[in-house]
Design a protein around this motif. Sequence first.
Motif, PDB file in Angstrom:
ATOM      1  N   GLY A  89       0.810  -1.217   0.000  1.00 32.32           N
ATOM      2  CA  GLY A  89       0.000   0.000   0.000  1.00 32.32           C
ATOM      3  C   GLY A  89       0.839   1.260   0.000  1.00 32.32           C
ATOM      4  N   ILE A  90       0.247   2.328  -0.511  1.00 32.54           N
ATOM      5  CA  ILE A  90       0.872   3.644  -0.476  1.00 32.54           C
ATOM      6  C   ILE A  90      -0.214   4.670  -0.173  1.00 32.54           C
ATOM      7  N   GLY A  91       0.127   5.666   0.658  1.00 36.87           N
ATOM      8  CA  GLY A  91      -0.852   6.672   1.048  1.00 36.87           C
ATOM      9  C   GLY A  91      -0.237   8.062   1.088  1.00 36.87           C
ATOM     10  N   PHE A  92      -1.094   9.078   0.882  1.00 30.82           N
ATOM     11  CA  PHE A  92      -0.643  10.468   0.845  1.00 30.82           C
ATOM     12  C   PHE A  92      -1.541  11.328   1.736  1.00 30.82           C
ATOM     13  N   ALA A  93      -0.921  12.240   2.464  1.00 31.82           N
ATOM     14  CA  ALA A  93      -1.659  13.174   3.311  1.00 31.82           C
ATOM     15  C   ALA A  93      -0.795  14.421   3.495  1.00 31.82           C
ATOM     16  N   GLU A  94      -1.270  15.361   4.310  1.00 32.21           N
ATOM     17  CA  GLU A  94      -0.520  16.582   4.593  1.00 32.21           C
ATOM     18  C   GLU A  94      -0.733  16.979   6.045  1.00 32.21           C
ATOM     19  N   GLY A  95       0.366  17.155   6.755  1.00 27.12           N
ATOM     20  CA  GLY A  95       0.279  17.512   8.161  1.00 27.12           C
ATOM     21  C   GLY A  95      -0.181  18.946   8.359  1.00 27.12           C
ATOM     22  N   GLY A  96      -0.960  19.159   9.412  1.00 22.49           N
ATOM     23  CA  GLY A  96      -1.426  20.504   9.740  1.00 22.49           C
ATOM     24  C   GLY A  96      -0.467  21.212  10.674  1.00 22.49           C
ATOM     25  N   GLU A  97      -0.976  22.166  11.426  1.00 24.04           N
ATOM     26  CA  GLU A  97      -0.150  22.940  12.351  1.00 24.04           C
ATOM     27  C   GLU A  97      -0.239  22.355  13.756  1.00 24.04           C
ATOM     28  N   THR A  98       0.855  22.484  14.495  1.00 23.52           N
ATOM     29  CA  THR A  98       0.866  22.040  15.875  1.00 23.52           C
ATOM     30  C   THR A  98       0.168  23.081  16.751  1.00 23.52           C
ATOM     31  N   SER A  99      -0.137  22.698  17.971  1.00 24.05           N
ATOM     32  CA  SER A  99      -0.761  23.646  18.898  1.00 24.05           C
ATOM     33  C   SER A  99       0.185  24.813  19.207  1.00 24.05           C
ATOM     34  N   PHE A 100       1.489  24.541  19.224  1.00 24.63           N
ATOM     35  CA  PHE A 100       2.473  25.608  19.462  1.00 24.63           C
ATOM     36  C   PHE A 100       2.430  26.639  18.333  1.00 24.63           C
ATOM     37  N   GLU A 101       2.347  26.170  17.089  1.00 22.06           N
ATOM     38  CA  GLU A 101       2.281  27.084  15.947  1.00 22.06           C
ATOM     39  C   GLU A 101       1.002  27.913  15.988  1.00 22.06           C
ATOM     40  N   ASP A 125       6.408  23.931   4.299  1.00 18.15           N
ATOM     41  CA  ASP A 125       5.291  23.339   3.575  1.00 18.15           C
ATOM     42  C   ASP A 125       5.658  21.995   2.957  1.00 18.15           C
ATOM     43  N   SER A 126       6.854  21.890   2.403  1.00 15.54           N
ATOM     44  CA  SER A 126       7.276  20.623   1.791  1.00 15.54           C
ATOM     45  C   SER A 126       7.481  19.529   2.846  1.00 15.54           C
ATOM     46  N   ALA A 165       7.727   2.395   5.517  1.00 15.42           N
ATOM     47  CA  ALA A 165       8.389   3.652   5.824  1.00 15.42           C
ATOM     48  C   ALA A 165       7.409   4.810   5.675  1.00 15.42           C
ATOM     49  N   THR A 166       7.687   5.893   6.398  1.00 21.49           N
ATOM     50  CA  THR A 166       6.897   7.115   6.333  1.00 21.49           C
ATOM     51  C   THR A 166       7.821   8.293   6.064  1.00 21.49           C
ATOM     52  N   GLU A 167       7.492   9.070   5.053  1.00 26.85           N
ATOM     53  CA  GLU A 167       8.249  10.285   4.750  1.00 26.85           C
ATOM     54  C   GLU A 167       7.464  11.474   5.301  1.00 26.85           C
ATOM     55  N   PHE A 168       8.045  12.120   6.330  1.00 23.62           N
ATOM     56  CA  PHE A 168       7.379  13.243   6.983  1.00 23.62           C
ATOM     57  C   PHE A 168       8.392  14.015   7.817  1.00 23.62           C
ATOM     58  N   GLY A 169       8.215  15.327   7.899  1.00 21.39           N
ATOM     59  CA  GLY A 169       9.104  16.140   8.727  1.00 21.39           C
ATOM     60  C   GLY A 169      10.525  16.185   8.223  1.00 21.39           C
ATOM     61  N   GLY A 170      10.729  16.041   6.913  1.00 20.78           N
ATOM     62  CA  GLY A 170      12.069  16.095   6.347  1.00 20.78           C
ATOM     63  C   GLY A 170      12.886  14.846   6.553  1.00 20.78           C
TER      64      GLY A 170
END
Length: 219
Positions: A95-107, A118-119, A159-164
């Motif tokens: 499987g492969i999946g795509f999403a986009e993280g939002g903002e943290t509570s600190f932000e 953004d990337s 594997a997960t690609e997120f946060g650089g």
Amino acid sequence: MENRTKHLFLTGFCLAQVMAFTLPAFAAGESGRDDRPLIEPDVKPVPVDEALIDTENFEIGAFAGVLNIEDFESSFVYGGKLTYHLSESFFFEAGIGFAEGGETSFENLAGNVQVLTDSEREYRYYNISLGYNLLPGQGFLTENYAFNTNFYLIAGAGATEFGGDTRFTVNAGAGYQILLTDSLALHLGVRQHYYRIDVVGAEKTSINTEISTGMSVFF
């Protein structure tokens, strides 16, 4: 004494002749007897056409749902799956999946501060999992209309690609498959994704919950 002996001899001879003619006639009557019941039930076999999985072992599908990215809000997720059925009970799924993280509570509280670019908020995962059909059965739409179903458990790694960064990920969950036709199926699933991350502080295990639905085709 002689007359008595002749009498017995004649009597036995007569009985033998009677039996010689009677037994064949009785046997012929028995062989020609009709053993059918007097009343025959008017019952005709009804052919049954049951929708089953085709003999093809491969299944391809697409899904969409919601992914809760820990510390980065919930996000729309979509992707695809390729499945190979080893048997009626076991199957492999890629499987492969795509999403986009939002903002943290600190932000959200700090205003213009950004933890990720953004990337770096782009979220992508890919995995290979082993599934087991735990409870095959039927789901009834009406009294006379039913679908074959499967409740299955699944687990794997990827594997997960997120946060650089690319992070080793373990996933586990469960799903419910409804066979709409011989080759078309509807899926409802819940999956947990586990990986280590240190973007917002000390390194910890991030647990991301995915709830999705999708369609697949056997080929």
